[in-house]
Structure formats: C-alpha cells, structure tokens
Motif scaffolding. Sequence first.
Motif, PDB file in Angstrom:
ATOM      1  N   GLY A  45       0.827  -1.204   0.000  1.00 48.67           N
ATOM      2  CA  GLY A  45       0.000   0.000   0.000  1.00 48.67           C
ATOM      3  C   GLY A  45       0.866   1.261   0.000  1.00 48.67           C
ATOM      4  O   GLY A  45       1.871   1.330  -0.691  1.00 48.67           O
ATOM      5  N   ARG A  46       0.488   2.233   0.812  1.00 43.23           N
ATOM      6  CA  ARG A  46       1.258   3.486   0.891  1.00 43.23           C
ATOM      7  C   ARG A  46       1.278   3.944   2.343  1.00 43.23           C
ATOM      8  O   ARG A  46       0.229   4.081   2.977  1.00 43.23           O
ATOM      9  N   HIS A  99      -3.557  10.921   7.361  1.00 44.73           N
ATOM     10  CA  HIS A  99      -4.223   9.632   7.245  1.00 44.73           C
ATOM     11  C   HIS A  99      -4.842   9.437   5.868  1.00 44.73           C
ATOM     12  O   HIS A  99      -4.815   8.328   5.305  1.00 44.73           O
ATOM     13  N   ASP A 100      -5.378  10.500   5.298  1.00 44.43           N
ATOM     14  CA  ASP A 100      -6.059  10.395   4.013  1.00 44.43           C
ATOM     15  C   ASP A 100      -5.109  10.073   2.866  1.00 44.43           C
ATOM     16  O   ASP A 100      -5.531   9.577   1.816  1.00 44.43           O
ATOM     17  N   LYS A 101      -3.840  10.343   3.043  1.00 45.48           N
ATOM     18  CA  LYS A 101      -2.871  10.060   1.978  1.00 45.48           C
ATOM     19  C   LYS A 101      -2.355   8.620   2.041  1.00 45.48           C
ATOM     20  O   LYS A 101      -1.681   8.154   1.126  1.00 45.48           O
ATOM     21  N   GLY A 102      -2.627   7.910   3.126  1.00 40.58           N
ATOM     22  CA  GLY A 102      -2.177   6.534   3.268  1.00 40.58           C
ATOM     23  C   GLY A 102      -3.086   5.547   2.556  1.00 40.58           C
ATOM     24  O   GLY A 102      -4.254   5.836   2.271  1.00 40.58           O
ATOM     25  N   GLY A 125      -9.179  -2.008  -2.820  1.00 40.31           N
ATOM     26  CA  GLY A 125      -8.966  -0.574  -2.651  1.00 40.31           C
ATOM     27  C   GLY A 125      -8.095   0.027  -3.742  1.00 40.31           C
ATOM     28  O   GLY A 125      -7.395  -0.689  -4.467  1.00 40.31           O
ATOM     29  N   PRO A 126      -8.091   1.368  -3.854  1.00 39.28           N
ATOM     30  CA  PRO A 126      -7.273   2.035  -4.868  1.00 39.28           C
ATOM     31  C   PRO A 126      -5.794   2.039  -4.481  1.00 39.28           C
ATOM     32  O   PRO A 126      -5.433   1.980  -3.307  1.00 39.28           O
ATOM     33  N   ASP A 127      -4.927   2.067  -5.495  1.00 40.57           N
ATOM     34  CA  ASP A 127      -3.483   2.216  -5.318  1.00 40.57           C
ATOM     35  C   ASP A 127      -2.867   1.070  -4.509  1.00 40.57           C
ATOM     36  O   ASP A 127      -1.888   1.266  -3.779  1.00 40.57           O
ATOM     37  N   MET A 128      -3.421  -0.111  -4.627  1.00 43.15           N
ATOM     38  CA  MET A 128      -2.903  -1.273  -3.914  1.00 43.15           C
ATOM     39  C   MET A 128      -2.315  -2.265  -4.903  1.00 43.15           C
ATOM     40  O   MET A 128      -2.751  -2.363  -6.052  1.00 43.15           O
ATOM     41  N   GLU A 129      -1.315  -3.017  -4.461  1.00 45.70           N
ATOM     42  CA  GLU A 129      -0.700  -4.060  -5.291  1.00 45.70           C
ATOM     43  C   GLU A 129      -0.705  -5.383  -4.534  1.00 45.70           C
ATOM     44  O   GLU A 129      -0.466  -5.416  -3.319  1.00 45.70           O
ATOM     45  N   LEU A 130      -0.975  -6.461  -5.266  1.00 41.13           N
ATOM     46  CA  LEU A 130      -0.948  -7.803  -4.690  1.00 41.13           C
ATOM     47  C   LEU A 130       0.206  -8.608  -5.295  1.00 41.13           C
ATOM     48  O   LEU A 130       0.453  -8.545  -6.496  1.00 41.13           O
ATOM     49  N   ASP A 131       0.878  -9.355  -4.437  1.00 46.11           N
ATOM     50  CA  ASP A 131       1.920 -10.298  -4.874  1.00 46.11           C
ATOM     51  C   ASP A 131       1.432 -11.692  -4.510  1.00 46.11           C
ATOM     52  O   ASP A 131       1.332 -12.033  -3.330  1.00 46.11           O
ATOM     53  N   ILE A 186      -3.045  -3.418   5.518  1.00 47.01           N
ATOM     54  CA  ILE A 186      -3.787  -4.319   6.415  1.00 47.01           C
ATOM     55  C   ILE A 186      -5.275  -4.287   6.085  1.00 47.01           C
ATOM     56  O   ILE A 186      -5.944  -5.331   6.081  1.00 47.01           O
ATOM     57  N   ARG A 187      -5.807  -3.116   5.806  1.00 49.62           N
ATOM     58  CA  ARG A 187      -7.222  -3.032   5.415  1.00 49.62           C
ATOM     59  C   ARG A 187      -7.465  -3.841   4.147  1.00 49.62           C
ATOM     60  O   ARG A 187      -8.433  -4.596   4.056  1.00 49.62           O
ATOM     61  N   GLU A 188      -6.565  -3.675   3.185  1.00 51.77           N
ATOM     62  CA  GLU A 188      -6.701  -4.431   1.937  1.00 51.77           C
ATOM     63  C   GLU A 188      -6.611  -5.930   2.202  1.00 51.77           C
ATOM     64  O   GLU A 188      -7.380  -6.728   1.641  1.00 51.77           O
ATOM     65  N   MET A 189      -5.683  -6.327   3.060  1.00 49.57           N
ATOM     66  CA  MET A 189      -5.528  -7.737   3.358  1.00 49.57           C
ATOM     67  C   MET A 189      -6.790  -8.297   4.011  1.00 49.57           C
ATOM     68  O   MET A 189      -7.162  -9.461   3.771  1.00 49.57           O
ATOM     69  N   ALA A 190      -7.473  -7.493   4.812  1.00 52.87           N
ATOM     70  CA  ALA A 190      -8.723  -7.953   5.430  1.00 52.87           C
ATOM     71  C   ALA A 190      -9.740  -8.339   4.360  1.00 52.87           C
ATOM     72  O   ALA A 190     -10.436  -9.363   4.484  1.00 52.87           O
ATOM     73  N   HIS A 191      -9.831  -7.524   3.315  1.00 52.72           N
ATOM     74  CA  HIS A 191     -10.731  -7.863   2.204  1.00 52.72           C
ATOM     75  C   HIS A 191     -10.306  -9.191   1.551  1.00 52.72           C
ATOM     76  O   HIS A 191     -11.143 -10.044   1.239  1.00 52.72           O
TER      77      HIS A 191
END
Length: 375
Positions: free
Chosen positions: A191-192, A200-203, A275-281, A207-212
């Motif tokens: 993430g970022r 906070h809004d720029k992050g 979510g936006p701006d996220m990458e998965l490996d 972990i939130r993405e991983m929950a999804h």
Amino acid sequence: MTSPTTQSLVNGITAWMQCESPTSSPEGVARMVAEMQRYALDAGLQATVTPLGPQVGPLLHISNRAAGDTRPGLLILGHSDTVHPIGTLQQNPCRTEGDRLYGPGGYDMKAGIYLALTALRDLAAAGATALPVDFLVVPDEETGSHASRPHIEAFARNARYGLVCEPARANGGKCVTARKGTGMLRLGVKGRAAHAGVQHDKGRSAIREMAHQILALEAMTDYARGVTVSVGTIEGGTATNTVPDRCRCVVDFRLPDLRAADELVDKMQALRPVGPDMELDIDVEVNRPPMVKDQAVEALLARAQASARHAGFTLEDAPMTGGGSDANFTSAMGVPTLDGLGADGDSAHTLHEHILVSTLEARLNFWRHLLAHLA
C-alpha cells in the motif's frame, strides 16, 4: 505377559526414539539414518545414504534387489524426521505405561519403519519376498519433502506398488487409501505509508486491503466438496501511528482431487485489489497432489486385508484424510499406494504420542505376510 518378539520390538523402537531427529536438525536426522542403515546392513541388505544438502538430513535407500534385477517392485516409504525439537525426551521420556509405549516420534513414524524393516530383514535372510523391494526413508517429510520429492518420484517410476509406513489411524488402526492434496498461498499486499494522525487520508492501508482478501480467501472453502482454505499466519505494519504500507499472510489449502486443485489455484491467481493504489503479490502452489482411491487401490487394499487376517486382525480403510504424506506423490504418478500401514497408537505430534504394545507383533506378522505374497 510380553512375548520375546514383542519385547524385542519395544527395545528396538525405544532405541530409535531416543535418537532425536527433528527435521530442523540435519545432524540429528543423520544420526537416526545411521542407526537405520546399520540395522539394514546387519541383515545383509543394501543400504545407501545420499546427502541432500547442508540444510536437510540425508536420504536412506534400502534394498534387497539382486544384481541386475530391474523388475518393477515394492516401494516402501518412511521418514526419519519428526516434529519434536531436540530436548523433547526430557518432557516425554521413553517409557511403557500399561499397553502404551511413549516417546517422541515413535508413533509418527519410527515404529512403522522398524516394523517394516524388521519384516524385510526376516524375509531377506530367506530370499522370500515376492517382488524386489526398495525402501526409501526421507529426511524432510514433516516439512513437505521438498528435497526428497525428486527421489521419491524417481523410485516410483519403477514401482508396482507403494506401501507407506505412516501410523495407522487412531481408534481402530485403519489404513489410508485417499488423502487430500495440499497447497500454500503466500500473499503480499503493498500500500502506501502515511502519518496516521497528520496525513491519514494520503495513506493506503495494506492491512485493510488484506482484510478484504482474507474474507475472499476464506470464502473459497467448500465443505461439501472437501475444499478448505485457512489463513494461518499474518503480519504487517511498522508502528501504531503509521498507516501500514505492507502486509503478508500465508494460506493453507486442501483439495480432494486435481480438478478442484486447478479451479482453486485459478481463483487465487485471479485475486485483485479492492482498494485504490494497492498491489498484490500472489505466490501459490500445490505442493502435494491428491492421493486418489481407484480400482487398483481397492485391489491392493484387498491383498493387504488378507495379510491382516492372516496376522490376526481386521484392516479397514479410513475415510479420506486432510493430511498429506509422501503417498500423495506416488499416487499421483499412477502407483497403487496404501498408506497408514505403520504402528497402531495415537496422539501424533504431541507429548502424549504413543504406540499400543499389544499390537506390535501382529503388525510385524502383517508386514511379513504382505511382503512375502504381494506380487
């Protein structure tokens, strides 16, 4: 009163349990392999030790093949490694209490190897096996047999049948004719990072993405079909006041057949960020193919059941189990394989692990009869 044969088996198995050999100790495994090699050589069997590298113990191959005998034969599989760390003997010393012989790694699976190898020793002296036997003892089964798998598959190419010394199922001593395949997914999220209070809004929280993603993964479980997906470990973030930019998890999955394996791997590889701006490996593999029960296995089971009746007990097969073993590899190569032919007992991988002493002599006679008549 314990018979001389049973007492001899108890003594031999106890000596092997006292040689601690966790997978994580190549030196300990090497000591255990040396004990097994000596036991084979003392009976005139061939016994060759092959190093597999500094991070794992050596491989042991025992055989009664005569020079030039290249016939497809019996492949017996065992593993010299255990899950118990060095020092477990202090918590779980070798001892007999009533009908139970306690000690680390005895039930899973030093007793099973001892029984099969003792039977092979007895028959080798008389040249009485119906088929040539290759007995392969691997050092890393408890961690997936990654170093051993090529050797298992090489011997399986010249095997007519596979017999595995994993322990008999508890509460009845049943054998195993079907196992689920096993796989692992390593999932990373990028993430970022940002200050959790100021920006906070720029992050973009990994972990939130991983929950999804975890919810999506766990939803792939299908009990009716026999598919299970379990997120076993997760880690992420750096500090409580920082939006986490990284998170990782490791996922275990079990599959009843190759079709289910292909479909589940496709689903996992098709995961996409929520979510936006996220990458998965995504790194996913099936590390043990399913062990499938077919007509050839049914026929082999009938032969083993006849040997069990000759030895004085009834051998039943257990329902498909979710645990994997090296039988998965031989089965996937088309070799009819029976698993769970080792010692009768209970509580593998615990400090209560034990063998039922009263069953040892019958199990030895079972192996003698099976090796002498299976052709």
